[in-house]
Design a protein around this motif. Sequence first.
Motif, PDB file in Angstrom:
ATOM      1  N   GLY A 196      11.459  -5.234 -15.082  1.00 19.72           N
ATOM      2  CA  GLY A 196      11.988  -6.539 -14.470  1.00 19.72           C
ATOM      3  C   GLY A 196      12.137  -6.123 -13.051  1.00 19.72           C
ATOM      4  N   ILE A 197      11.424  -5.320 -12.508  1.00 21.38           N
ATOM      5  CA  ILE A 197      11.300  -5.084 -11.102  1.00 21.38           C
ATOM      6  C   ILE A 197      10.571  -5.823 -10.497  1.00 21.38           C
ATOM      7  N   LYS A 198      11.073  -6.333  -9.194  1.00 19.84           N
ATOM      8  CA  LYS A 198      10.570  -7.412  -8.486  1.00 19.84           C
ATOM      9  C   LYS A 198       9.339  -6.592  -7.524  1.00 19.84           C
ATOM     10  N   LYS A 199       8.496  -7.384  -7.112  1.00 25.07           N
ATOM     11  CA  LYS A 199       7.533  -6.617  -6.158  1.00 25.07           C
ATOM     12  C   LYS A 199       8.032  -5.955  -4.997  1.00 25.07           C
ATOM     13  N   ALA A 200       8.938  -6.772  -4.412  1.00 21.39           N
ATOM     14  CA  ALA A 200       9.697  -6.376  -2.962  1.00 21.39           C
ATOM     15  C   ALA A 200      10.266  -5.078  -3.313  1.00 21.39           C
ATOM     16  N   VAL A 201      11.043  -4.878  -4.420  1.00 20.45           N
ATOM     17  CA  VAL A 201      11.734  -3.689  -4.669  1.00 20.45           C
ATOM     18  C   VAL A 201      10.739  -2.496  -4.892  1.00 20.45           C
ATOM     19  N   VAL A 202       9.513  -2.899  -5.634  1.00 22.77           N
ATOM     20  CA  VAL A 202       8.837  -1.762  -5.714  1.00 22.77           C
ATOM     21  C   VAL A 202       7.981  -1.229  -4.513  1.00 22.77           C
ATOM     22  N   GLN A 203       7.819  -2.187  -3.628  1.00 17.48           N
ATOM     23  CA  GLN A 203       7.126  -1.850  -2.510  1.00 17.48           C
ATOM     24  C   GLN A 203       8.265  -0.696  -1.448  1.00 17.48           C
ATOM     25  N   LYS A 204       9.497  -1.499  -1.759  1.00 16.42           N
ATOM     26  CA  LYS A 204      10.381  -0.703  -0.767  1.00 16.42           C
ATOM     27  C   LYS A 204      10.637   0.530  -1.524  1.00 16.42           C
ATOM     28  N   SER A 205      10.502   0.596  -2.800  1.00 16.58           N
ATOM     29  CA  SER A 205      10.759   2.197  -3.415  1.00 16.58           C
ATOM     30  C   SER A 205       9.568   2.803  -3.008  1.00 16.58           C
ATOM     31  N   LEU A 206       8.198   2.459  -3.109  1.00 15.90           N
ATOM     32  CA  LEU A 206       7.102   3.232  -2.506  1.00 15.90           C
ATOM     33  C   LEU A 206       7.054   3.727  -1.327  1.00 15.90           C
ATOM     34  N   ASP A 207       7.588   2.800  -0.291  1.00 15.34           N
ATOM     35  CA  ASP A 207       7.847   3.341   1.036  1.00 15.34           C
ATOM     36  C   ASP A 207       9.080   4.344   1.316  1.00 15.34           C
ATOM     37  N   ALA A 208       9.948   4.145   0.384  1.00 13.64           N
ATOM     38  CA  ALA A 208      10.998   5.282   0.593  1.00 13.64           C
ATOM     39  C   ALA A 208      10.503   6.514   0.027  1.00 13.64           C
ATOM     40  N   LEU A 209       9.570   6.639  -0.938  1.00 16.58           N
ATOM     41  CA  LEU A 209       9.115   7.853  -1.655  1.00 16.58           C
ATOM     42  C   LEU A 209       8.035   8.528  -0.627  1.00 16.58           C
ATOM     43  N   VAL A 210       7.551   7.616   0.049  1.00 18.70           N
ATOM     44  CA  VAL A 210       6.614   8.128   1.247  1.00 18.70           C
ATOM     45  C   VAL A 210       7.359   8.984   2.395  1.00 18.70           C
ATOM     46  N   VAL A 211       8.595   8.238   2.889  1.00 12.24           N
ATOM     47  CA  VAL A 211       9.548   9.055   3.642  1.00 12.24           C
ATOM     48  C   VAL A 211      10.005  10.039   3.082  1.00 12.24           C
ATOM     49  N   GLU A 212      10.482  10.131   1.847  1.00 10.67           N
ATOM     50  CA  GLU A 212      10.850  11.338   1.320  1.00 10.67           C
ATOM     51  C   GLU A 212       9.869  12.366   1.025  1.00 10.67           C
ATOM     52  N   GLU A 213       8.562  12.258   1.326  1.00 11.44           N
ATOM     53  CA  GLU A 213       7.360  13.021   1.248  1.00 11.44           C
ATOM     54  C   GLU A 213       7.205  13.316  -0.250  1.00 11.44           C
ATOM     55  N   VAL A 214       7.483  12.425  -1.118  1.00 10.24           N
ATOM     56  CA  VAL A 214       7.207  12.411  -2.576  1.00 10.24           C
ATOM     57  C   VAL A 214       5.523  11.956  -2.606  1.00 10.24           C
ATOM     58  N   LEU A 215       5.385  11.045  -1.725  1.00 15.00           N
ATOM     59  CA  LEU A 215       4.148  10.539  -1.946  1.00 15.00           C
ATOM     60  C   LEU A 215       3.377  10.242  -0.487  1.00 15.00           C
ATOM     61  N   THR A 216       2.117  10.089  -0.399  1.00 17.70           N
ATOM     62  CA  THR A 216       1.179  10.066   0.884  1.00 17.70           C
ATOM     63  C   THR A 216       0.746   8.863   0.645  1.00 17.70           C
ATOM     64  N   GLN A 217       0.474   8.166   1.878  1.00 21.89           N
ATOM     65  CA  GLN A 217       0.105   6.586   2.162  1.00 21.89           C
ATOM     66  C   GLN A 217      -1.268   6.824   2.951  1.00 21.89           C
ATOM     67  N   LYS A 218      -2.235   5.915   2.422  1.00 23.92           N
ATOM     68  CA  LYS A 218      -3.323   5.704   3.169  1.00 23.92           C
ATOM     69  C   LYS A 218      -3.550   4.078   3.193  1.00 23.92           C
ATOM     70  N   ASP A 219      -3.925   3.710   4.520  1.00 22.46           N
ATOM     71  CA  ASP A 219      -4.102   2.189   4.705  1.00 22.46           C
ATOM     72  C   ASP A 219      -5.587   1.920   4.763  1.00 22.46           C
ATOM     73  N   TYR A 220      -6.089   1.035   3.931  1.00 22.95           N
ATOM     74  CA  TYR A 220      -7.367   0.432   3.871  1.00 22.95           C
ATOM     75  C   TYR A 220      -7.457  -0.715   4.210  1.00 22.95           C
ATOM     76  N   GLY A 221      -7.551  -1.454   5.658  1.00 25.12           N
ATOM     77  CA  GLY A 221      -7.280  -2.832   5.845  1.00 25.12           C
ATOM     78  C   GLY A 221      -5.679  -3.225   5.548  1.00 25.12           C
ATOM     79  N   LYS A 222      -5.664  -4.092   5.010  1.00 27.17           N
ATOM     80  CA  LYS A 222      -4.420  -4.798   4.246  1.00 27.17           C
ATOM     81  C   LYS A 222      -3.868  -3.879   3.187  1.00 27.17           C
ATOM     82  N   GLN A 223      -4.807  -3.107   2.646  1.00 25.85           N
ATOM     83  CA  GLN A 223      -4.398  -2.469   1.278  1.00 25.85           C
ATOM     84  C   GLN A 223      -3.664  -1.056   1.608  1.00 25.85           C
TER      85      GLN A 223
END
Length: 249
Positions: free
Chosen positions: A64-91
Amino acid sequence: RHEHVRCFGFGAVERKPIASWREEMGKGSAERGADPKSIVEDFVRNQNRPLNCQNAVDALQKYGIKKAVVQKSLDALVVEEVLTQKDYGKQKIYMLRQDNLPNLSPEETKELEEKVKKLQDTVKKESEIVGKLEQNLNQACNALSDEDLAKKIEELTAENEEIKGRLVKIKESQTLIPDTEKKEIVKAFDDALSAWKKRKRMVNDIVDPILENVSKKPKQFYQDVGIETDTEVNIDIKEIEALKPKKIR
């Protein structure tokens, strides 16, 4: 003893042995007092493949996790260097950082390779079974039911009787041709066929040497000089020859 490094934000660094790391991941986020970010982190670690926010939202619906919370969690994991992020246009595509994962020993690597090989063999066998089952299913679906089969037999029987009746009528009304007339017809047929073959041979004897010295294809050459070939009028001399009655041939 093999160890790995896990970074929390940009602060202190904690070193843990691989066994401890595996034990922690094996517990699952629920056993570790999970918050949404921990659930998202567990998901991306277990998947260990490129994914976007919607992939995570779809997979974590049961929490039951909302999309906004998932997005915030992913962004936080990028800051914590657990994930890397690549932008492909708006994706935005996220992927687990491989440099944070523990190094496997040769023994562990070999064990995993053996497991992969066994799983590949299992998948191959299961795929063959599925293929055979699908083939049997298609045959069963395409097979006629007992009712349809009985109806088809009835239709073919009626058609067969109709053909037999027509054949009887043809035989009864058949006008016989005298043998002398038959021989004359066959002789005329043979004469025409022999002349046809002779003319084809004469044309080939003349044209073949010419074609050897010109840069034209046979079809184009025949068109230029006005020669009409059997192929052009869709006639095969062998098919015509096959019309001759077998007993007289």
